[in-house]
Design a protein around this motif. Structure first.
Motif, PDB file in Angstrom:
ATOM      1  N   PRO A  12       2.120   5.601  -2.629  1.00  0.00           N
ATOM      2  CA  PRO A  12       1.518   6.613  -3.504  1.00  0.00           C
ATOM      3  C   PRO A  12       0.157   7.119  -3.043  1.00  0.00           C
ATOM      4  N   THR A  13      -0.315   6.777  -1.842  1.00  0.00           N
ATOM      5  CA  THR A  13      -1.671   7.139  -1.423  1.00  0.00           C
ATOM      6  C   THR A  13      -1.801   8.606  -1.023  1.00  0.00           C
ATOM      7  N   ASN A  14      -0.667   9.261  -0.700  1.00  0.00           N
ATOM      8  CA  ASN A  14      -0.687  10.641  -0.199  1.00  0.00           C
ATOM      9  C   ASN A  14      -1.443  10.772   1.114  1.00  0.00           C
ATOM     10  N   GLN A  15      -1.581   9.680   1.830  1.00  0.00           N
ATOM     11  CA  GLN A  15      -2.073   9.762   3.193  1.00  0.00           C
ATOM     12  C   GLN A  15      -0.931  10.212   4.106  1.00  0.00           C
ATOM     13  N   THR A  16      -1.234  10.382   5.385  1.00  0.00           N
ATOM     14  CA  THR A  16      -0.218  10.745   6.372  1.00  0.00           C
ATOM     15  C   THR A  16      -0.209   9.709   7.478  1.00  0.00           C
ATOM     16  N   ALA A  71       0.814  -1.216   0.000  1.00  0.00           N
ATOM     17  CA  ALA A  71       0.000   0.000   0.000  1.00  0.00           C
ATOM     18  C   ALA A  71       0.849   1.268   0.000  1.00  0.00           C
ATOM     19  N   TYR A  72       2.018   1.205   0.637  1.00  0.00           N
ATOM     20  CA  TYR A  72       2.866   2.393   0.754  1.00  0.00           C
ATOM     21  C   TYR A  72       4.242   2.125   0.154  1.00  0.00           C
ATOM     22  N   GLY A  73       4.258   1.393  -0.943  1.00  0.00           N
ATOM     23  CA  GLY A  73       5.518   0.961  -1.555  1.00  0.00           C
ATOM     24  C   GLY A  73       6.401   2.074  -2.080  1.00  0.00           C
ATOM     25  N   GLY A  74       5.846   3.278  -2.260  1.00  0.00           N
ATOM     26  CA  GLY A  74       6.667   4.378  -2.746  1.00  0.00           C
ATOM     27  C   GLY A  74       7.374   5.146  -1.643  1.00  0.00           C
ATOM     28  N   THR A  75       7.094   4.813  -0.393  1.00  0.00           N
ATOM     29  CA  THR A  75       7.655   5.574   0.733  1.00  0.00           C
ATOM     30  C   THR A  75       9.139   5.305   0.976  1.00  0.00           C
ATOM     31  N   PRO A  76       9.631   4.052   0.922  1.00  0.00           N
ATOM     32  CA  PRO A  76      11.044   3.807   1.232  1.00  0.00           C
ATOM     33  C   PRO A  76      12.016   4.606   0.372  1.00  0.00           C
ATOM     34  N   ASP A 107      -4.114   7.997   7.681  1.00  0.00           N
ATOM     35  CA  ASP A 107      -5.391   8.541   7.229  1.00  0.00           C
ATOM     36  C   ASP A 107      -5.123   9.726   6.313  1.00  0.00           C
ATOM     37  N   ALA A 108      -6.180  10.193   5.660  1.00  0.00           N
ATOM     38  CA  ALA A 108      -6.120  11.438   4.906  1.00  0.00           C
ATOM     39  C   ALA A 108      -6.287  12.562   5.915  1.00  0.00           C
TER      40      ALA A 108
END
Length: 246
Positions: A150-154, A104-109, A174-175
């Motif tokens: 890539p979700t742009n959540q925090t 879900a947050y694979g772009g963060t690392p 969450d957003a």
């Protein structure tokens, strides 16, 4: 996405209808109006006293999170000396399914690499850390936020120190459009599905759970048109003079 988002959406239209009816009753001028005769007080009526309890909770809320952070030292038990970048990278390592590949947050690392010296600060997802005693032990705790791609959540996290170990006592994604600290509570503000409204979720320190636990979820009118009043500005959370973004 937070599990609360799906649960809240089903209630949004009903809540707006109720609030709109209240606003109409109050009038648009803000002047005092007669309420008519005072109705006779009626005690609460208990409905269906023989109703059997449900076999499962109404919603699958994650009411508390608590986990020891592996691989991060706390020099002198001073949480201000812990590198926030190390803390986020430790979480990524602890949850590979969420942060690797098609997670879900694979772009963060990859973006977290930019938080190190020589990186592109504009691409670093880590937000400014805040320090305040949320657990009531007289010592500062750490509140972290970082953008999730890539979700742009925090991601919002709270950490404390126990027995020389760094312990995560709140984890929520969450957003989010704002976060406030009040006494030993953390309040998240999130956009609602309807313009002019927002959700506010409150987490408070629970000494029995030894964690920040879910306390309250509100659906509030925010655009200032109701009763002709402007919304009051939210107070900024206190920050230690030593707080830094890196």
């Amino acid at each position: 996405m937070s599990s609360r988002r799906l649960q809240r959406t089903a209630l949004a239209v009903t809540a707006v209808a109720l609030l709109s009816a209240t606003a109409t009753a109050c009038g648009d001028t803000g002047a005092l109006q007669g309420a008519g005769s005072t109705p006779t007080a009626v005690s609460p009526a208990r409905l269906w006293p023989d109703l059997r309890p449900a076999s499962s909770p109404a919603y699958p809320y994650d009411v508390a999170t608590r986990a020891i952070v592996e691989g991060v030292r706390v020099p002198g038990d001073d949480i201000r000396r812990v590198d926030p970048v190390d803390v986020v990278e430790a979480e990524i390592k602890a949850h590979p399914d969420d942060y690797a590949g098609k997670g879900a947050y694979g772009g963060t690392p990859d973006r977290m690499k930019e938080c190190r010296a020589g990186g592109d600060e504009a691409r670093c997802p880590l937000l400014k850390p805040y320090y305040r005693d949320l657990t009531g032990d007289g010592k500062a705790d750490l509140t972290l936020g970082f953008r999730l791609y890539p979700t742009n959540q925090t991601g919002v996290r709270v950490y404390t120190v126990e027995k020389h170990r760094l312990v995560q006592v709140l984890s929520d994604n969450d957003a989010i459009i704002g976060v406030e600290l009040a006494d030993r509570a953390l309040i998240e503000r999130s956009p609602a599905d309807i313009s002019g409204y927002e959700y506010r979720t409150t987490w408070v320190w629970d000494p029995h759970e030894r964690a920040m636990t879910f306390s309250r979820d509100e659906y509030l009118h925010t655009d200032g048109r109701r009763h002709g009043k402007k919304p009051a500005p939210s107070p900024s959370p206190s920050v230690s003079p030593s707080a830094s973004t890196r």
